[in-house]
Design an enzyme around this catalytic site. Structure first.
Site, mmCIF file in Angstrom:
data_model
loop_
_atom_site.group_PDB
_atom_site.id
_atom_site.type_symbol
_atom_site.label_atom_id
_atom_site.label_comp_id
_atom_site.label_asym_id
_atom_site.label_seq_id
_atom_site.Cartn_x
_atom_site.Cartn_y
_atom_site.Cartn_z
ATOM 1 N N GLU A 1 37.084 -14.520 8.256
ATOM 2 C CA GLU A 1 36.334 -14.702 7.007
ATOM 3 C C GLU A 1 36.837 -13.771 5.907
ATOM 4 O O GLU A 1 36.903 -14.146 4.743
ATOM 5 C CB GLU A 1 34.829 -14.480 7.237
ATOM 6 N N TYR B 1 27.946 -13.687 1.253
ATOM 7 C CA TYR B 1 28.617 -14.876 1.776
ATOM 8 C C TYR B 1 29.206 -14.611 3.162
ATOM 9 O O TYR B 1 28.969 -15.358 4.118
ATOM 10 C CB TYR B 1 29.735 -15.325 0.816
ATOM 11 N N ASP C 1 29.442 -19.922 -1.268
ATOM 12 C CA ASP C 1 30.503 -19.481 -2.173
ATOM 13 C C ASP C 1 30.763 -20.597 -3.195
ATOM 14 O O ASP C 1 30.010 -21.575 -3.249
ATOM 15 C CB ASP C 1 31.771 -19.114 -1.395
#
Ligand code: SF4
Length: 335
Positions: A40, A120, A138
């Site tokens: 991520e 996020y 996002d």
């Protein structure tokens, strides 16, 4: 149908579509929070295609948070070289120290408190690794959702992400990880940012209000973009024998702590004989560098610089992409 009802109706078709259509990616199917976290962080601001190879190499070199914590930060930056936004690598390294000592946090608040992790990323990690109903919103997800709901909310307004996150929380299914990834996947391959979305392939084609009114490309609504600041730079690729001059950037701000060819204010000829020069441009999020690079045969080994051979630079110094345009000079000393 109100907004929540529409979102709720969108969940199962999205999950079914995702099961059939998801791309095979090296981090898919990983539920180890460390692996999810690294992927991520790499995927922030970086295209999936560019991340794949970095992710595999990074995992081979730093398979656990402990291995990452024990590595030297310079080595981590070297492994990150070319991915950009280097504060991400520094924060990974910093956070790995915490994880190696206390274990990976398993609550949203705990994950969110790690250096370099925002709402996020914390939402994505908790959804994917722990199946918690923590939305990850996002720009991609906002685009998809504002189209589904034909919502004119300005996606650059600070409260918009939180507003969509709270709506999503109301409809989050038990398959939290799949749902989170399915939203991202839809935004990446069907409801795309550039060009017309592929509505004919979309699991929401009968639910989407933007499609119904044929206004897909009006969404998302954005605030006007501020123009990037232009900075003119003179970069000195200075060689003395087989060695080249480098300087380390400050530990904060743009490209913090990375190595670069020195920027100079005065003329390149003050350092020796100019062999060749070349213009180059590098675009960051808020700044553009318009650079002129000079390859210069140094008249002395100036002590204000660090000197290293081309091999040593390739091996141990993390040089940001902005300077890659000048790297052929250091291997061949010509353009
Ligand atoms: S129908 Fe079209 S605009 Fe609507 S979500 Fe799907 S791809 Fe996007």
């Amino acid at each position: 149908m109100n907004e929540i009802q529409r979102l709720r109706a969108a969940v199962s078709p999205l999950l079914a579509w995702y099961n059939q259509n998801k791309r095979t990616l090296p981090w898919r199917g990983a539920f180890d929070p460390y692996r999810v976290w690294v992927s991520e962080i790499m995927l922030q601001q970086t295209r999936v295609e560019a991340v794949k190879e970095y992710y595999l190499r990074f995992m081979a070199r730093f398979p656990t948070a402990k291995a990452l914590a024990e590595a030297d930060v310079e080595e981590v930056l070297k492994a990150w070289e070319g991915l950009g936004y280097y504060s991400r690598a520094r924060n990974l390294h910093k956070a790995a120290q915490i994880i190696a000592e206390h274990g990976f946090p398993n609550t949203f608040e705990g994950v969110r408190a790690l250096p370099g992790v925002g709402d996020y990323t914390a939402g994505a990690i908790c959804s994917i690794a722990y199946s918690l109903p923590c939305p990850a919103v996002d720009g991609n997800v906002l685009r998809v959702l504002t189209r589904l709901l034909a919502s004119g909310e300005n996606i650059d307004a600070p409260e918009t992400k939180a507003n969509f996150a709270s709506r999503l929380r109301e409809v989050y299914p038990a398959e939290a990880g799949d749902f989170c990834q399915a939203l991202m996947e839809l935004g990446a391959i069907v409801c795309v940012p550039n060009g017309a979305p592929l509505c004919g392939e979309c699991p929401w084609q009968n639910l989407c209000l933007a499609r119904e009114s044929e206004t897909q490309e009006n969404y998302p609504v954005r605030a006007e973009k501020r123009a990037r600041k232009i900075e003119r730079k003179k970069a000195l690729v200075l060689f003395y024998g087989e060695e080249f001059a480098l300087v380390k950037r400050e530990d904060k701000g743009l490209l913090a702590g990375m190595w670069q060819f020195p920027f100079i204010e005065d003329g390149a000829e003050n350092y020796g004989e100019v062999v060749v020069e070349k213009r180059a441009k590098h675009i960051f999020t808020h700044v553009e560098w318009h650079m002129t690079g000079y390859l210069v045969r140094a008249r002395e080994k100036f002590p204000q610089f660090v000197w290293a051979s081309a091999e040593k630079i390739a091996e141990s110094y993390a040089i940001p992409s902005a300077f890659k345009v000048f790297l052929p000079w250091i291997t061949r000393k010509v353009n």
